[in-house]
Design an enzyme around this catalytic site. Structure first.
Site, PDB file in Angstrom:
ATOM      1  CG  ASP A  79      10.865  -0.146  70.985  1.00  0.00           C
ATOM      2  OD1 ASP A  79       9.543  -0.609  71.472  1.00  0.00           O
ATOM      3  OD2 ASP A  79      11.645   0.224  70.859  1.00  0.00           O
ATOM      4  CG  ASP A  85       9.772   7.203  67.094  1.00  0.00           C
ATOM      5  OD1 ASP A  85       9.893   6.284  65.988  1.00  0.00           O
ATOM      6  OD2 ASP A  85      11.311   6.368  68.012  1.00  0.00           O
ATOM      7  CB  CYS A 115       8.248  29.667  70.384  1.00  0.00           C
ATOM      8  SG  CYS A 115       7.740  28.366  70.617  1.00  0.00           S
ATOM      9  CB  CYS A 136       5.899  25.972  73.716  1.00  0.00           C
ATOM     10  SG  CYS A 136       7.750  27.099  74.695  1.00  0.00           S
ATOM     11  CB  CYS A 156       8.980  31.000  74.483  1.00  0.00           C
ATOM     12  SG  CYS A 156       9.753  29.470  73.180  1.00  0.00           S
ATOM     13  CG  HIS A 206      11.707  25.723  73.596  1.00  0.00           C
ATOM     14  ND1 HIS A 206      10.496  26.459  72.753  1.00  0.00           N
ATOM     15  CD2 HIS A 206      12.687  25.570  72.287  1.00  0.00           C
ATOM     16  CE1 HIS A 206      10.964  26.673  70.832  1.00  0.00           C
ATOM     17  NE2 HIS A 206      12.470  26.549  70.718  1.00  0.00           N
TER      18      HIS A 206
HETATM   19 ZN   LIG Z   1       8.949  27.700  73.032  1.00  0.00          ZN
END
Ligand SMILES: [Zn+2]
Length: 404
Positions: free
Chosen positions: A91, A301, A339, A341, A344, A370
């Site tokens: 930025d 973002d 999920c 990921c 998880c 996560h």
């Molecule tokens: Zn997850």
């Protein structure tokens, strides 16, 4: 070639596209994790790669104060310094300086401000903000702008918008004259292992579109104009007249109601070129990133997924989970059954709750992984829906996605 953008699919106002920067090809709309001080808090770079983050954000104000632009520049720019091969956006510093409130003083020349770290006095002008961002070496950098406060009267909004337009022209002039100074090859001056790594990061051999070495940074313009539609239109027109390869909608999330934010974004988008990437800072909740993608924003973002994670607030396919609650103390299930990921896949809600209650550093790390995964995955599904032309479906898909 330093930047190219192509739109491959549309659904309503939403666009699915591909943004090519010297360090990465980015599918849009994209969510960009925030790495304020050259670190996405709690998440190592290899994990960010695994999550599929193609572009991350750095904050010029923070990096300018610590470790300092010169240090980063000598170590090959942000890519070399933080060992990140993919794309980076910085930025302008304008919004951060704006948030310092009583610590800043604005003039036509620029902004005098005091460091939040030690109270020392500093000065940012369009020229010095460009110098700092060229030294940091992100793929995409931002013109120096003044973020208008909210509420502000008409005269104040106009004066501020006009100054941003003048600063945009100064930013572009300085950038054009100095863009060759980007430190993507400079690390070779330093005969250390760090320098070798930096050089490799700065010129990833796998990226043919980095071209013959003449690829450099891209400077985006920022549209201001407060909460006035006509001023936003004028700001867009004046910024486009100066000419940039992409445009950001700035000056929002400064205390105005959420409905007004949406209205201003929607009306501003109408005046931005259809074939250039559009960036919107500081969005938001998972519903908001989906909503803004549906309006035609390409890049977003927000610190929310990382900040919320550190406070135990997790986003899942079934809504928000406050992992600190006692009800999860003996919950053997995964945080989010939908999920994929690594958190998880491996840990129970009970364990995550225990880590949080015990104030373990690992709680922050796992929660952040996560949440970022959820955001990046949400955007992946949005892109998929756009590619299928399913406008109505992806808007309702945040909290109700089917099992893969
Ligand atoms: Zn997850």
């Amino acid at each position: 070639m330093s930047l190219s953008f192509e739109i491959n699919s549309r659904s309503g106002n939403a666009r699915g596209g591909r943004l090519i920067t010297p360090h990465a090809e980015i599918e849009t709309p994209v969510f960009m994790p925030v790495g304020t001080v050259a670190s996405v808090k709690g998440v190592p770079q290899d994990t960010l790669e695994e999550l599929g983050a193609q572009i991350i954000l750095g904050n010029t104000y923070h990096l300018y104060l610590r470790p300092g632009v010169d240090t980063v520049r000598k170590l090959g720019g942000l890519h070399g310094f933080m060992s990140w091969r993919r794309a980076i956006l910085t930025d302008s510093g304008g919004f951060q300086v704006f948030s310092l409130n009583e610590l800043r003083k604005v003039s036509e020349e620029g902004v005098t401000f005091r460091s939040h770290l030690d109270g020392s006095s500093h000065f940012f002008s369009p020229e010095s903000a460009m110098e700092a961002q060229i030294g940091l070496g992100a793929d995409i950098i931002m013109a120096f702008d003044e973020c208008t406060e909210y509420p502000a009267d008409q005269a104040r909004m106009r004066a501020s918008m006009e100054m941003t337009a003048r600063w945009a022209a100064r930013s572009k002039k300085y950038f054009e004259e100095h863009k060759s100074e980007v430190p993507w090859g400079a690390a070779s001056e330093i005969p250390t292992l760090a320098a070798k790594i930096a050089a490799r990061m700065a010129h990833p051999p796998s990226l043919s579109h980095a071209g013959s070495g003449d690829a450099t940074q891209s400077l985006f313009g920022i549209v201001q104009g407060g909460m006035d539609r006509a001023l936003r239109k004028e700001s867009a027109e004046r910024t486009i007249e100066i000419g940039f390869p992409g445009y950001a909608i700035g000056g929002l999330s400064v205390g105005e109601p959420r409905e007004l934010t949406r209205e201003i974004v929607e009306s501003t988008l109408e005046h931005l070129p259809k074939d250039k990437p559009r960036d919107r800072r500081g969005v938001g909740t998972p519903e908001e990133i989906v909503e803004y993608a549906s309006l035609g924003v390409d890049m977003m973002d927000c610190v929310l997924p990382t900040r919320a994670a550190r406070h135990g607030l997790l986003f899942t396919s079934e809504g928000k989970v406050s992992i600190k609650q006692a009800r999860y103390a003996q919950d053997a299930g995964p945080l989010d059954a939908n999920c994929g990921c690594r958190v998880c896949n491996r840990y129970s809600r009970a364990y995550l709750r225990h880590l949080y209650a015990s104030n373990e550093v690992l709680a922050q790390v796992l929660n952040t992984i996560h949440n970022l995964s959820f955001y990046l995955d949400t955007m992946r599904r949005v892109r998929h829906s756009i590619s299928l032309g399913e406008e109505s479906r992806f808007l309702s898909s945040v909290w109700s996605r089917p099992k893969p």
